[in-house]
Design an enzyme around this catalytic site. Structure first.
Site, PDB file in Angstrom:
ATOM      1  N   GLN A   1     -12.626  -1.094   3.133  1.00 26.51           N
ATOM      2  CA  GLN A   1     -12.182   0.185   2.621  1.00 26.51           C
ATOM      3  C   GLN A   1     -12.957   0.283   1.055  1.00 26.51           C
ATOM      4  O   GLN A   1     -13.634   1.328   0.994  1.00 26.51           O
ATOM      5  CB  GLN A   1     -10.731   0.451   2.385  1.00 26.51           C
ATOM      6  CG  GLN A   1     -10.502   1.587   1.405  1.00 26.51           C
ATOM      7  CD  GLN A   1      -9.078   1.709   1.362  1.00 26.51           C
ATOM      8  OE1 GLN A   1      -8.177   2.259   2.365  1.00 26.51           O
ATOM      9  NE2 GLN A   1      -7.965   1.177   0.301  1.00 26.51           N
TER      10      GLN A   1
ATOM     11  N   GLN B   1      -8.948  -5.624  -3.004  1.00 33.76           N
ATOM     12  CA  GLN B   1      -9.784  -6.364  -2.255  1.00 33.76           C
ATOM     13  C   GLN B   1      -9.395  -6.700  -0.993  1.00 33.76           C
ATOM     14  O   GLN B   1     -10.029  -6.902   0.042  1.00 33.76           O
ATOM     15  CB  GLN B   1     -10.195  -7.752  -2.805  1.00 33.76           C
ATOM     16  CG  GLN B   1     -10.645  -8.908  -1.816  1.00 33.76           C
ATOM     17  CD  GLN B   1     -12.324  -8.545  -2.029  1.00 33.76           C
ATOM     18  OE1 GLN B   1     -13.036  -7.880  -2.771  1.00 33.76           O
ATOM     19  NE2 GLN B   1     -12.835  -9.296  -1.069  1.00 33.76           N
TER      20      GLN B   1
ATOM     21  N   MET C   1      -0.823   4.789  -0.795  1.00 29.70           N
ATOM     22  CA  MET C   1      -0.056   5.573   0.450  1.00 29.70           C
ATOM     23  C   MET C   1       1.526   5.295   0.484  1.00 29.70           C
ATOM     24  O   MET C   1       2.232   5.287   1.063  1.00 29.70           O
ATOM     25  CB  MET C   1      -0.527   5.286   1.806  1.00 29.70           C
ATOM     26  CG  MET C   1      -1.882   5.411   2.119  1.00 29.70           C
ATOM     27  SD  MET C   1      -1.987   5.766   3.831  1.00 29.70           S
ATOM     28  CE  MET C   1      -1.570   4.347   4.635  1.00 29.70           C
TER      29      MET C   1
ATOM     30  N   GLY D   1       0.824  -5.886  -5.079  1.00 33.08           N
ATOM     31  CA  GLY D   1      -0.836  -5.631  -4.787  1.00 33.08           C
ATOM     32  C   GLY D   1      -0.821  -4.124  -5.499  1.00 33.08           C
ATOM     33  O   GLY D   1      -1.919  -4.192  -6.629  1.00 33.08           O
ATOM     34  N   HIS D   2      -0.172  -3.280  -5.240  1.00 39.99           N
ATOM     35  CA  HIS D   2      -0.500  -1.762  -5.874  1.00 39.99           C
ATOM     36  C   HIS D   2      -0.195  -1.982  -7.148  1.00 39.99           C
ATOM     37  O   HIS D   2      -0.852  -1.308  -8.073  1.00 39.99           O
ATOM     38  CB  HIS D   2       0.528  -0.736  -5.303  1.00 39.99           C
ATOM     39  CG  HIS D   2       0.277  -0.392  -3.697  1.00 39.99           C
ATOM     40  ND1 HIS D   2       1.329  -0.802  -2.814  1.00 39.99           N
ATOM     41  CD2 HIS D   2      -0.532   0.173  -3.050  1.00 39.99           C
ATOM     42  CE1 HIS D   2       0.887  -0.423  -1.727  1.00 39.99           C
ATOM     43  NE2 HIS D   2      -0.256   0.083  -1.798  1.00 39.99           N
TER      44      HIS D   2
END
Lengths: 289, 289
Positions: A155, A150, A32, A38-39
């Site tokens: 999700q 994680q 998003m 992290g992405h």
């Protein structure tokens, strides 16, 4: 090669199919936006495994509930694209809302129990929105692998359930949570944590550490591990815990009694106006971080 | 070439992808078996348009409601396969129920209003089951085209809605209803129509003919066209009409007042214990059959 940028789904699909027809593997990282380390770790994992990597940036309205932070969700498209390019991403899809949900769009995916407990109990339409947009993105970018963090444990359960149940030809990869130096799980919503909230946000990580500490010391009783997490929240009364549970790894079923298999500790809490979640796979050997 | 028979989804998918990778087009006809001339017309339409045609035979439990005819639904697998072969079908997929719905399967597709009115009001979970199995089959057999019959008009609306909303890369083809010589729409459920029920079943077709007759004669008032259908049902009181409506073609929205665009007349009725449906696109020029 510079990053290719798509806003049209058919063009993304043509790009993906052309790569695959040429025998190349493609890894997809749906996001998003408001990208953090992290992405980028997901993009790097895709790069390590695949010939080409694509990412999507789309603040998906159907996974936000009424009163949630859709309007203020952080958006930094140009910065995100620069970050993707620096991480070696080959293509990015940044559609408009009306591209993904044109007038008359009405179909939703319901994943059943995996989407209705924990986060799903607090955010009743959230996982339906997640499953729906992920399937749409996988149809527009039919990659070999899709990468998820994680950090959003439930999700990952929902996406795996949906792709398995609907025979979606994708392999789902789950990558470790990336944390700030003090242990706070990276999240686009961390920008909301100003001042004292930033310190209080660590409570989630500390609760998980308490469970991990007890587990590594040999504790296998689910109720006592849960109480170890609850004790940490009790010590920070400004933080409002929403759940602190032990789950059989791979699903959302709560573990009770003596733990025998791999177990995930999962927590959610409100820090001021901000909801945060975190989780940790309990490890017998690992000392607390 | 003899018909190839698959019971395993991965094998079907590999077969389909190999054909497509070789540059051939594939047409898919999903069925619940108990094949009749209507189904075979879909296979022939696929054959006329595509290099290869595949069919599926699966009595999908999730599209039957409690108390419906799942257990007694006609099943003639070997005869169906012989019919498919004679119609020139290249491959057939006949999975077991547990192949399509293994333990733990929980994901359902909800298509919104298109699936909740008319048939959906009477059979509340029906179109969710239809949309779910069709998407699964399209993922297992990623064909270029999928063929459905106009007879199940609302199903065609639902499938189109689902594939459009979820960006499923398939072109949906709708083929004309095939009728018995006296006008009864072909249906696998016609085997239930013994004796007097067979004659009464024609009431649906006669009601549609009445609407078509009035329309061809210049009638454009929706209420009067509806009353023409209702009058036919009133003349056959053993038949229990469930709805007789005029719909904007392509959707399930009822047409009111003066009709201006293409309009579908749609009826449902119970003939003894058997529910039947039928529909007809009203045609300005065509005299009643």
């Amino acid at each position: 090669m510079p990053l290719v940028r798509f806003t049209d789904g058919d063009a993304l699909r043509a790009w993906t199919l052309a790569r695959r027809a040429a025998g190349q593997t493609v890894g997809l990282t749906p996001t998003m936006g408001a990208l953090h380390a992290g992405h980028l770790s997901l993009v790097r994992a895709a790069r390590a495994e695949c010939d080409l990597t694509a990412a999507t940036i789309f603040v998906n309205p159907t996974q936000f509930g009424p009163g949630e932070d859709l309007d203020r969700y952080p958006r930094n498209l140009e910065q995100d694209i620069a970050l993707l390019e620096s991480a070696g991403c080959d293509a990015v899809f940044c559609p408009a809302v009306e591209t993904m949900y044109p007038p008359g769009a009405a179909t939703r995916i319901e994943v059943g129990p995996a989407g209705s407990v924990l986060e799903g109990a607090i955010r009743p339409t959230h996982f339906s929105g997640v499953a729906t947009i992920v399937l749409k993105l996988l149809n527009l970018a039919p990659a070999n692998y899709a990468y998820f963090g994680q950090k959003d444990y439930q999700q990952t359960v929902v996406v795996r359930q949906m792709t398995r149940d609907l025979n979606v030809p994708i392999e789902v990869r789950i990558c470790p949570t990336v944390r700030e130096p003090d242990g706070l799980a990276m999240s686009s919503r961390n920008v909301y944590l100003q001042g004292e909230y930033r310190r209080q946000a660590l409570t989630l990580h500390h609760a998980l550490q308490a469970a991990q500490h007890a587990y590594a010391a040999g504790e296998r009783n689910a109720a006592r591990l849960r109480r170890a997490m609850e004790a940490v929240f009790a010590g920070e009364p400004q933080v409002e815990p929403q759940y602190a549970v032990l789950l059989h790894d791979g699903g959302v079923e709560e573990a009770h009694g003596e733990l025998t298999g791999p177990t995930v500790a999962a927590v959610a809490a409100k820090v001021g106006p901000t909801r945060l979640i975190d989780n940790q796979l309990l490890s017998p050997g690992e000392p607390p971080a």
